[in-house]
Motif scaffolding. Structure first.
Motif, PDB file in Angstrom:
ATOM      1  N   TRP A 160       4.878  17.499 -31.982  1.00  8.53           N
ATOM      2  CA  TRP A 160       5.424  18.563 -31.312  1.00  8.53           C
ATOM      3  C   TRP A 160       5.795  19.682 -32.539  1.00  8.53           C
ATOM      4  N   LEU A 161       5.200  21.073 -32.361  1.00  4.99           N
ATOM      5  CA  LEU A 161       5.361  21.982 -33.065  1.00  4.99           C
ATOM      6  C   LEU A 161       5.816  23.182 -32.257  1.00  4.99           C
ATOM      7  N   ASN A 162       6.970  23.956 -32.702  1.00  2.00           N
ATOM      8  CA  ASN A 162       7.628  24.859 -31.888  1.00  2.00           C
ATOM      9  C   ASN A 162       6.567  26.265 -32.300  1.00  2.00           C
ATOM     10  N   LEU A 163       6.239  26.773 -31.375  1.00  2.00           N
ATOM     11  CA  LEU A 163       5.317  28.137 -31.575  1.00  2.00           C
ATOM     12  C   LEU A 163       6.465  29.109 -31.964  1.00  2.00           C
ATOM     13  N   PRO A 164       6.085  30.203 -33.148  1.00  2.00           N
ATOM     14  CA  PRO A 164       6.643  31.392 -33.347  1.00  2.00           C
ATOM     15  C   PRO A 164       6.956  32.182 -31.982  1.00  2.00           C
ATOM     16  N   ALA A 165       8.001  32.952 -31.807  1.00  2.00           N
ATOM     17  CA  ALA A 165       8.426  33.746 -30.717  1.00  2.00           C
ATOM     18  C   ALA A 165       7.153  34.504 -30.371  1.00  2.00           C
ATOM     19  N   LYS A 166       6.521  35.172 -31.170  1.00  2.00           N
ATOM     20  CA  LYS A 166       5.331  35.917 -30.844  1.00  2.00           C
ATOM     21  C   LYS A 166       4.319  35.256 -30.332  1.00  2.00           C
ATOM     22  N   HIS A 167       4.149  34.076 -30.318  1.00  2.00           N
ATOM     23  CA  HIS A 167       3.017  33.239 -29.690  1.00  2.00           C
ATOM     24  C   HIS A 167       3.376  32.488 -28.512  1.00  2.00           C
ATOM     25  N   LYS A 168       4.881  32.369 -28.310  1.00  2.00           N
ATOM     26  CA  LYS A 168       5.070  31.517 -27.248  1.00  2.00           C
ATOM     27  C   LYS A 168       4.451  31.778 -25.650  1.00  2.00           C
ATOM     28  N   ARG A 169       4.111  33.227 -25.473  1.00  2.00           N
ATOM     29  CA  ARG A 169       3.655  33.610 -24.447  1.00  2.00           C
ATOM     30  C   ARG A 169       1.883  33.732 -24.316  1.00  2.00           C
ATOM     31  N   ARG A 170       1.367  32.871 -25.408  1.00  2.00           N
ATOM     32  CA  ARG A 170      -0.050  32.980 -25.680  1.00  2.00           C
ATOM     33  C   ARG A 170      -0.612  32.312 -24.331  1.00  2.00           C
ATOM     34  N   ARG A 171      -1.973  32.248 -23.957  1.00  2.00           N
ATOM     35  CA  ARG A 171      -2.679  31.722 -23.062  1.00  2.00           C
ATOM     36  C   ARG A 171      -2.734  30.458 -23.296  1.00  2.00           C
TER      37      ARG A 171
END
Length: 151
Positions: free
Chosen positions: A108-119
């Motif tokens: 499991w990899l945490n997404l950077p804040a700018k990508h957390k709301r991506r599709r």
């Protein structure tokens, strides 16, 4: 477990190893699978991170189904890369019709804040020919029938 702060472990959230065996002639198996324990990971949500699932070569795999209509079967050396992004509901159930032995690793990899709301997106990486690198197969529209409802 080794206690680490988020700054020490980010972007890594979790690494897990699963190894299971389902014996067809186990007389308790029908009872457990229907009444007590499903054979896999029933529908659950993810949001803001990615999961990379690697099924060891020669091992049985999983049946994936999600809220975007993607259904796939994978195993035997394949890698599923799922970006939950803005959120998705999915399930991964053991493909007990294809094998009795299952083994995989999931990161499991945490997404950077700018990508957390991506599709959200799901890809399957499979081996090419012996002289080729693994290739990605876009699978987010493999099959629309049977999609889970998210309310």
């Amino acid at each position: 477990p080794i206690p680490l702060s988020q700054s020490q472990s980010d972007p890594f959230v979790l690494l897990v190893h699963h190894r299971h065996a389902f014996r067809r002639f186990d007389f308790l198996r029908p009872l457990f699978s229907r009444l007590i324990l499903p054979e896999g990971f029933p529908a659950h949500p993810h949001r803001g991170f990615e999961t990379i699932t690697y099924v060891l070569p020669g091992r049985g795999g999983l049946l994936h189904r999600d809220s975007f209509g993607c259904k796939m079967r994978y195993g035997d050396g394949a890698v599923q890369w799922m970006t939950a992004g803005d959120g998705m509901l999915h399930e991964e159930m053991w493909d007990v019709e294809s094998a009795d032995e299952f083994e995989l690793y999931q990161l499991w990899l945490n997404l950077p804040a700018k990508h957390k709301r991506r599709r959200p997106n799901v890809q399957l990486l499979v081996d090419g020919a012996a002289d080729e690198a693994p290739r990605a197969i876009k699978t987010n529209v493999v099959e629309r029938a049977g999609a889970m409802n998210v309310e």
